[in-house]
Motif scaffolding. Sequence first.
Motif, PDB file in Angstrom:
ATOM      1  N   ASN A  86      41.970 101.700  73.231  1.00 28.14           N
ATOM      2  CA  ASN A  86      42.488 103.002  73.665  1.00 28.14           C
ATOM      3  C   ASN A  86      43.916 102.932  74.182  1.00 28.14           C
ATOM      4  OD1 ASN A  86      40.168 104.423  72.985  1.00 28.14           O
ATOM      5  ND2 ASN A  86      39.187 103.938  74.932  1.00 28.14           N
ATOM      6  N   GLU A  87      44.418 101.706  74.391  1.00 29.68           N
ATOM      7  CA  GLU A  87      45.803 101.561  74.825  1.00 29.68           C
ATOM      8  C   GLU A  87      46.766 101.788  73.669  1.00 29.68           C
ATOM      9  OE1 GLU A  87      48.950 100.203  77.609  1.00 29.68           O
ATOM     10  OE2 GLU A  87      47.101 101.355  77.644  1.00 29.68           O
ATOM     11  N   ALA A  88      46.392 101.338  72.469  1.00 30.81           N
ATOM     12  CA  ALA A  88      47.303 101.438  71.321  1.00 30.81           C
ATOM     13  C   ALA A  88      47.738 102.876  71.036  1.00 30.81           C
ATOM     14  CB  ALA A  88      46.664 100.809  70.085  1.00 30.81           C
ATOM     15  N   PRO A  89      46.808 103.852  70.904  1.00 28.65           N
ATOM     16  CA  PRO A  89      47.268 105.220  70.650  1.00 28.65           C
ATOM     17  C   PRO A  89      48.043 105.808  71.821  1.00 28.65           C
ATOM     18  CG  PRO A  89      44.868 105.155  70.870  1.00 28.65           C
ATOM     19  CD  PRO A  89      45.335 103.748  70.787  1.00 28.65           C
ATOM     20  N   ARG A  90      47.749 105.378  73.054  1.00 30.97           N
ATOM     21  CA  ARG A  90      48.514 105.891  74.193  1.00 30.97           C
ATOM     22  C   ARG A  90      49.946 105.412  74.129  1.00 30.97           C
ATOM     23  NH1 ARG A  90      43.977 105.692  77.349  1.00 30.97           N
ATOM     24  NH2 ARG A  90      44.352 103.580  78.043  1.00 30.97           N
ATOM     25  N   ILE A  91      50.147 104.158  73.722  1.00 33.29           N
ATOM     26  CA  ILE A  91      51.516 103.647  73.585  1.00 33.29           C
ATOM     27  C   ILE A  91      52.254 104.406  72.485  1.00 33.29           C
ATOM     28  CG2 ILE A  91      52.878 101.648  72.869  1.00 33.29           C
ATOM     29  CD1 ILE A  91      50.809  99.869  74.247  1.00 33.29           C
ATOM     30  N   VAL A  92      51.607 104.569  71.338  1.00 28.77           N
ATOM     31  CA  VAL A  92      52.245 105.250  70.208  1.00 28.77           C
ATOM     32  C   VAL A  92      52.616 106.680  70.565  1.00 28.77           C
ATOM     33  CG1 VAL A  92      51.845 106.134  67.879  1.00 28.77           C
ATOM     34  CG2 VAL A  92      51.203 103.790  68.451  1.00 28.77           C
ATOM     35  N   HIS A  93      51.752 107.338  71.345  1.00 32.49           N
ATOM     36  CA  HIS A  93      52.001 108.743  71.693  1.00 32.49           C
ATOM     37  C   HIS A  93      52.759 108.906  73.004  1.00 32.49           C
ATOM     38  CE1 HIS A  93      49.761 110.049  68.252  1.00 32.49           C
ATOM     39  NE2 HIS A  93      48.685 109.373  68.627  1.00 32.49           N
ATOM     40  N   GLY A  94      53.251 107.758  73.552  1.00 30.32           N
ATOM     41  CA  GLY A  94      54.159 107.855  74.681  1.00 30.32           C
ATOM     42  C   GLY A  94      53.520 107.984  76.027  1.00 30.32           C
ATOM     43  N   ASP A  95      52.291 107.437  76.211  1.00 26.92           N
ATOM     44  CA  ASP A  95      51.649 107.505  77.522  1.00 26.92           C
ATOM     45  C   ASP A  95      50.979 106.178  77.845  1.00 26.92           C
ATOM     46  OD1 ASP A  95      50.687 108.427  79.920  1.00 26.92           O
ATOM     47  OD2 ASP A  95      48.979 109.485  79.053  1.00 26.92           O
ATOM     48  N   PRO A  96      51.738 105.087  77.891  1.00 24.19           N
ATOM     49  CA  PRO A  96      51.123 103.787  78.116  1.00 24.19           C
ATOM     50  C   PRO A  96      50.630 103.576  79.530  1.00 24.19           C
ATOM     51  CG  PRO A  96      53.496 103.555  78.068  1.00 24.19           C
ATOM     52  CD  PRO A  96      53.191 104.982  77.714  1.00 24.19           C
ATOM     53  N   TYR A 149      35.801 104.888  69.234  1.00 28.05           N
ATOM     54  CA  TYR A 149      35.851 106.281  68.794  1.00 28.05           C
ATOM     55  C   TYR A 149      35.228 107.223  69.819  1.00 28.05           C
ATOM     56  CZ  TYR A 149      36.973 104.367  64.156  1.00 28.05           C
ATOM     57  OH  TYR A 149      37.555 103.714  63.092  1.00 28.05           O
ATOM     58  N   PHE A 150      34.804 106.688  70.976  1.00 31.31           N
ATOM     59  CA  PHE A 150      34.174 107.528  71.995  1.00 31.31           C
ATOM     60  C   PHE A 150      35.206 108.432  72.663  1.00 31.31           C
ATOM     61  CE2 PHE A 150      32.630 108.287  76.370  1.00 31.31           C
ATOM     62  CZ  PHE A 150      31.424 108.899  76.076  1.00 31.31           C
ATOM     63  N   ARG A 151      36.379 107.882  72.983  1.00 30.73           N
ATOM     64  CA  ARG A 151      37.405 108.672  73.665  1.00 30.73           C
ATOM     65  C   ARG A 151      38.630 108.952  72.807  1.00 30.73           C
ATOM     66  NH1 ARG A 151      36.408 110.073  78.656  1.00 30.73           N
ATOM     67  NH2 ARG A 151      34.824 108.927  79.817  1.00 30.73           N
ATOM     68  N   THR A 152      38.837 108.167  71.763  1.00 28.38           N
ATOM     69  CA  THR A 152      39.989 108.402  70.891  1.00 28.38           C
ATOM     70  C   THR A 152      39.547 109.160  69.656  1.00 28.38           C
ATOM     71  OG1 THR A 152      41.126 106.417  71.665  1.00 28.38           O
ATOM     72  CG2 THR A 152      41.779 107.306  69.523  1.00 28.38           C
ATOM     73  N   GLY A 153      40.186 110.298  69.411  1.00 25.84           N
ATOM     74  CA  GLY A 153      39.853 111.123  68.255  1.00 25.84           C
ATOM     75  C   GLY A 153      40.553 110.657  67.000  1.00 25.84           C
ATOM     76  N   PRO A 154      40.438 111.427  65.932  1.00 24.98           N
ATOM     77  CA  PRO A 154      41.025 111.050  64.636  1.00 24.98           C
ATOM     78  C   PRO A 154      42.517 110.748  64.709  1.00 24.98           C
ATOM     79  CG  PRO A 154      39.562 112.940  64.375  1.00 24.98           C
ATOM     80  CD  PRO A 154      39.691 112.709  65.849  1.00 24.98           C
ATOM     81  N   GLU A 155      43.227 111.435  65.604  1.00 22.71           N
ATOM     82  CA  GLU A 155      44.677 111.237  65.669  1.00 22.71           C
ATOM     83  C   GLU A 155      45.055 109.841  66.167  1.00 22.71           C
ATOM     84  OE1 GLU A 155      43.268 112.254  69.668  1.00 22.71           O
ATOM     85  OE2 GLU A 155      42.893 113.112  67.680  1.00 22.71           O
ATOM     86  N   GLY A 156      44.119 109.149  66.812  1.00 22.72           N
ATOM     87  CA  GLY A 156      44.434 107.824  67.340  1.00 22.72           C
ATOM     88  C   GLY A 156      43.894 106.679  66.514  1.00 22.72           C
ATOM     89  N   LYS A 157      43.146 106.981  65.462  1.00 26.04           N
ATOM     90  CA  LYS A 157      42.466 105.921  64.704  1.00 26.04           C
ATOM     91  C   LYS A 157      43.445 104.985  63.997  1.00 26.04           C
ATOM     92  CE  LYS A 157      37.945 108.076  63.985  1.00 26.04           C
ATOM     93  NZ  LYS A 157      36.952 108.526  62.986  1.00 26.04           N
ATOM     94  N   GLU A 158      44.515 105.525  63.466  1.00 27.36           N
ATOM     95  CA  GLU A 158      45.468 104.674  62.740  1.00 27.36           C
ATOM     96  C   GLU A 158      46.091 103.646  63.671  1.00 27.36           C
ATOM     97  OE1 GLU A 158      49.495 104.946  59.938  1.00 27.36           O
ATOM     98  OE2 GLU A 158      48.636 106.772  60.811  1.00 27.36           O
ATOM     99  N   ALA A 159      46.509 104.091  64.865  1.00 27.82           N
ATOM    100  CA  ALA A 159      47.117 103.162  65.819  1.00 27.82           C
ATOM    101  C   ALA A 159      46.109 102.102  66.257  1.00 27.82           C
ATOM    102  CB  ALA A 159      47.645 103.922  67.034  1.00 27.82           C
ATOM    103  N   GLN A 160      44.866 102.526  66.492  1.00 26.57           N
ATOM    104  CA  GLN A 160      43.832 101.567  66.883  1.00 26.57           C
ATOM    105  C   GLN A 160      43.628 100.514  65.802  1.00 26.57           C
ATOM    106  OE1 GLN A 160      40.016 102.993  68.098  1.00 26.57           O
ATOM    107  NE2 GLN A 160      40.761 103.785  70.047  1.00 26.57           N
ATOM    108  N   GLU A 161      43.518 100.963  64.557  1.00 22.91           N
ATOM    109  CA  GLU A 161      43.229 100.017  63.482  1.00 22.91           C
ATOM    110  C   GLU A 161      44.415  99.078  63.248  1.00 22.91           C
ATOM    111  OE1 GLU A 161      41.918 100.194  58.831  1.00 22.91           O
ATOM    112  OE2 GLU A 161      40.787 101.431  60.265  1.00 22.91           O
ATOM    113  N   ASN A 162      45.627  99.607  63.310  1.00 22.66           N
ATOM    114  CA  ASN A 162      46.803  98.745  63.159  1.00 22.66           C
ATOM    115  C   ASN A 162      46.848  97.679  64.248  1.00 22.66           C
ATOM    116  OD1 ASN A 162      47.638 100.179  60.918  1.00 22.66           O
ATOM    117  ND2 ASN A 162      49.110 101.440  62.031  1.00 22.66           N
ATOM    118  N   SER A 163      46.548  98.093  65.486  1.00 20.94           N
ATOM    119  CA  SER A 163      46.532  97.160  66.610  1.00 20.94           C
ATOM    120  C   SER A 163      45.432  96.117  66.427  1.00 20.94           C
ATOM    121  CB  SER A 163      46.322  97.928  67.915  1.00 20.94           C
ATOM    122  OG  SER A 163      46.242  97.053  69.017  1.00 20.94           O
ATOM    123  N   PHE A 164      44.252  96.554  66.011  1.00 18.60           N
ATOM    124  CA  PHE A 164      43.134  95.646  65.778  1.00 18.60           C
ATOM    125  C   PHE A 164      43.507  94.584  64.739  1.00 18.60           C
ATOM    126  CE2 PHE A 164      38.439  95.519  64.170  1.00 18.60           C
ATOM    127  CZ  PHE A 164      38.227  94.310  64.817  1.00 18.60           C
TER     128      PHE A 164
END
Length: 306
Positions: A86-96, A149-164
């Motif tokens: 859940n950190e990866a999409p927060r970083i990408v979207h500017g809220d680390p 996928y419990f707290r991150t919706g579809p908009e964060g999946k790409e960042a999560q998978e790239n980070s993984f």
Amino acid sequence: MPSNADRSADKSAAPPLPAPLGVPVADSHTHLDMQSGTVEEALAKAASVGVTTVVQVGCDVRGSRWAAETAAAHGAVHAAVALHPNEAPRIVHGDPGGTSQPPGAGGGWSRQGARTPGGAQALDEALAEIDRLAALAHVKGVGETGLDYFRTGPEGKEAQENSFRAHIEMAKRHGKALVIHDRDAHADVLRVLKEEGAPERTVFHCYSGDAEMAEICARAGYFMSFAGNVTFKNAQNLRDAVAVAPLELLLVETDAPFLTPAPYRGRPNAPYLIPVTVRAMAAVRDVDEDILATALAANTARAFGY
């Protein structure tokens, strides 16, 4: 009858010490930086009941640096470093900095931080620091990483998978264990591992699948680490998985301060409560607790290479 105040105090009080284990074991996943008291106090309390080693897990850059520093200072502590899913999409979207709940509560962790510029470059910079830390000798794992996928919706999946995928590559390049956080994402986690090629030592932290998935993990040689939620009434799927998982692939953890085992659910968790979960697992498998503890200790050392 106790007052409401008394009941509230009970909920916040630390559970009592369990009877010591006859064979020392390791807590394969804990967050000492989120627990009360000092590291020294936590380690001493754990050792008094036979929990002589802990793996301290980072969830972001700051926490991963702390994990590495703590492992360097304490022989009983090994570190794992990563960006939580859940950190990866927060970083990408500017809220680390994060304002969400801790990882054991479903994602993120309770830290306040000002909104800062994000984007792919910010994620790359954070991953570069994790990569630097992963090379250190006292860092034994890359994680917790994966998909949530419990707290991150579809908009964060790409960042999560790239980070993984980046963490998988790091673990393989540095020869470290991969520690996976998998929440509501079983199929995709298994897919990415297959596509990337899993590291030689892969650990499903806080295993959350069922017996069928446990058999899939067993065929792949993945370690399965069980936390206090294996004792929860509504967690029959976890007990079924404990029953079928090969003994040589079982680990135990607290994920403290979260997932406190019954009958202390809702109270603060800590490594010293590992014996409660070990005994629950032994009961499920109908095996002597010393036999299980011996296997758990050897498995954790093999999984993390210490």
